[in-house]
Every structure is written in structure tokens, then in C-alpha cells.
Design an enzyme around this catalytic site. Structure first.
Site, short mmCIF file in Angstrom:
data_model
loop_
_atom_site.label_atom_id
_atom_site.label_comp_id
_atom_site.label_asym_id
_atom_site.label_seq_id
_atom_site.Cartn_x
_atom_site.Cartn_y
_atom_site.Cartn_z
CG PHE A 1 -2.80 7.28 8.84
CD1 PHE A 1 -2.18 6.04 8.92
CD2 PHE A 1 -2.61 8.19 9.86
CE1 PHE A 1 -1.39 5.72 10.01
CE2 PHE A 1 -1.83 7.87 10.96
CZ PHE A 1 -1.19 6.64 11.03
CG ASP B 1 -1.65 0.63 -3.55
OD1 ASP B 1 -1.65 1.82 -3.12
OD2 ASP B 1 -2.48 -0.22 -3.18
CG ASN C 1 -10.62 3.69 0.90
OD1 ASN C 1 -11.67 3.77 0.23
ND2 ASN C 1 -10.40 2.73 1.79
CG HIS D 1 -2.30 0.55 0.94
ND1 HIS D 1 -2.90 0.52 -0.31
CD2 HIS D 1 -3.21 1.16 1.77
CE1 HIS D 1 -4.09 1.07 -0.25
NE2 HIS D 1 -4.31 1.47 1.00
#
Length: 291
Positions: free
Chosen positions: A160, A187, A208, A115
Site C-alpha cells: 500500500f 502521481d 505519502n 493514485h
């Protein structure tokens, strides 16, 4: 009938009272006794004609003498033509930088995971171009540099993954960067491992981090993105667990080849244009495909 009134000069000529006026006008002797003044109009005409001829002749002599005078002067003494200063060329407007964003999660826990492959791509670019990434700004690890003559900014959001748009939106707004000059690297589960895909725009595809960026850019999807394939999880492995797994040694070697291709693609995009870069990167084969 009223008597004609004669000018005083004619009245003073001493004409005999018994003489008749017709005899006065016909008598040559009488004409010779009168002192006359030449007609001013006729005189002006004759003098004007002679004057014109004489002025024309003198003008020719004047121009001839001036011509001889200038031709006899040395070249250094001749009057020089005044040259006005040429206007200064307008300087081109300052070039707006490119923003290259790598997506990932902060902290050692997530280093080397699938990720965070966007972070790793930006790290490889910073190392190759000598751009320090030691500044924290706009909720991101931030660096500025130049590739060729193109100014660039590198960013790794520290919010994040799911809140990446908070950082990217602030940078774009502060520096007024056109969206066509914002490249996001991340990714992609739907691409084979190590495969690159460069696109000019698109949706979030369930990612996301990309969803957050699109939301912060007021729903705009018109910015380029470089997707790096990480493949699908094996068997029935949970997707969330898979993207947080670290690469093994063989996968890391394959990624080194992928990063080199990605670096070249970014250089081509900045210096030669998006289309040429897309042609280059989208026709490249991954290391697995070459094997």
C-alpha cells in the site's frame, strides 16, 4: 757500519778477494760472463703489447667471421626473439542495475485510479521491453531485464502506498544500488494532467509514498523521480476521493501519449544520461497543451 749482505747468486760468482767492487761493475767482460734473466716486468710489457695487438687482430677476424656466418644463414635459422605473453586486460567491474519503482496501491479496487499511475507507467515499460512482472519479492511485484546494455529492475510495492519505503529500502539494501540509480515514478497533484517532470532529487511534496521511501533511505532525498501530473480536483472535491477516482476514456487516451513520452525519457536516461533525458522530458508539452 754493518757489512752489506749480497744475494747468494752474486756471492757465488767467484770474485777475487782482492778485487774491488767498482771494477766489478765497470768490467764489460764480467757482464758477459753473467747469465742474466730478462726482466719479468719489461718482458710482460712487451708481450702484453704484442699480445694486445694480436688479440685485437684475432678479435676483428672473429667478429668478421661471426658476421659472415649470421649473414649467410637463412632467415628461418636466425635466432628468434622470445616474446613474453602480453598481460590480459582487466575486465571492467560488473555494472550495477537501475531500479525503477512505480508507486500505487495493490488490488483490483485501485486499478486504473489516479493514485496508481506509477504502477501503470511501470506496466507500460515492462510490456514495451518484454520484462515479466510475475515474481513477488521484497514485498513487491518484481521483474528483471535489460534496456540496451543496461540491467534494470522493475518494482511495484504491494505494501500500500503509505508503506512503499519498506519494499524500496529492502531492494536498495540487498542489491547495493546507488541512490542516483533509483528512479521513482508517481502521481503529482501540482502538475497539469499528463504533464511529466523529471528531477534528480527533492522532497516528498506531501506525497505519502515518497515520504515513506525517504524515511527508509535514512532521510536521503538524493534519488531521481519522474512525476506524472494528474491535476487538481475539480471544485471542492476531497483530494483523497479525487486520487482514488478512475480515469475516463478521454483521460486514458491522453495518458497513452504521456506513457510513450515517459518510456522514451527512461530509455534516454539509461543510455545517454540523466541530463539529456531531463531536457527532453521537461520541455515536452502534454496532449492538452498541444491541443
Amino acid at each position: 757500519m754493518k757489512a752489506a749482505v749480497f744475494p747468494s747468486k752474486i756471492a757465488n760468482l767467484g770474485l777475487p778477494s782482492s778485487g774491488r767492487f767498482p771494477l766489478f761493475f765497470r768490467s764489460p767482460a764480467l757482464f758477459s760472463s753473467i747469465t742474466t734473466t730478462p726482466c719479468r716486468k719489461l718482458t710482460r710489457g712487451i708481450r702484453g703489447s704484442e699480445g694486445f695487438m694480436s688479440q685485437s687482430s684475432s678479435s676483428s677476424q672473429l667478429f668478421s667471421s661471426l658476421s659472415n656466418s649470421f649473414s649467410s644463414q637463412p632467415e628461418s635459422e636466425l635466432p628468434q626473439q622470445v616474446q613474453l605473453p602480453s598481460p590480459k586486460p582487466k575486465s571492467p567491474p560488473p555494472q550495477l542495475p537501475w531500479l525503477i519503482v512505480g508507486l500505487g496501491n495493490p488490488g483490483k479496487k485501485f486499478q486504473g485510479t489516479r493514485h496508481n499511475i506509477g504502477f501503470e507507467m511501470v506496466d507500460a515499460l515492462a510490456e514495451a521491453e518484454g520484462i515479466p512482472m510475475n515474481t513477488v519479492n521484497f514485498k513487491a511485484l518484481f521483474g528483471k531485464g535489460v534496456i540496451g546494455n543496461i540491467p534494470i529492475m522493475l518494482a511495484k510495492p504491494q505494501t500500500f502506498m503509505n508503506a512503499s519505503g519498506e519494499s524500496v529500502g529492502q531492494i536498495v539494501s540487498f542489491y547495493k544500488i546507488p541512490l542516483k540509480q533509483v528512479l521513482v515514478v508517481y502521481d503529482d497533484l501540482d502538475l497539469p494532467f499528463g504533464k511529466l517532470r523529471l528531477l534528480p532529487k527533492g522532497g516528498h511534496g506531501g506525497h505519502n509514498g515518497m515520504r515513506s521511501i525517504i524515511d527508509r533511505l535514512k532521510g536521503s532525498r538524493d534519488f531521481p523521480r519522474l512525476r506524472i501530473g494528474i491535476g487538481r480536483p475539480p471544485g471542492k472535491m476531497d483530494t483523497a476521493n479525487y486520487v482514488l477516482r478512475q480515469f475516463n476514456k478521454q483521460e486514458q487516451e491522453e495518458l497513452d501519449y504521456t506513457f510513450q513520452t515517459g518510456l522514451e525519457a527512461i530509455r534516454i536516461m539509461l543510455l545517454e544520461g540523466f541530463n539529456k533525458s531531463a531536457t527532453f522530458v521537461n520541455t515536452q508539452k502534454s496532449m492538452q497543451q498541444l491541443g
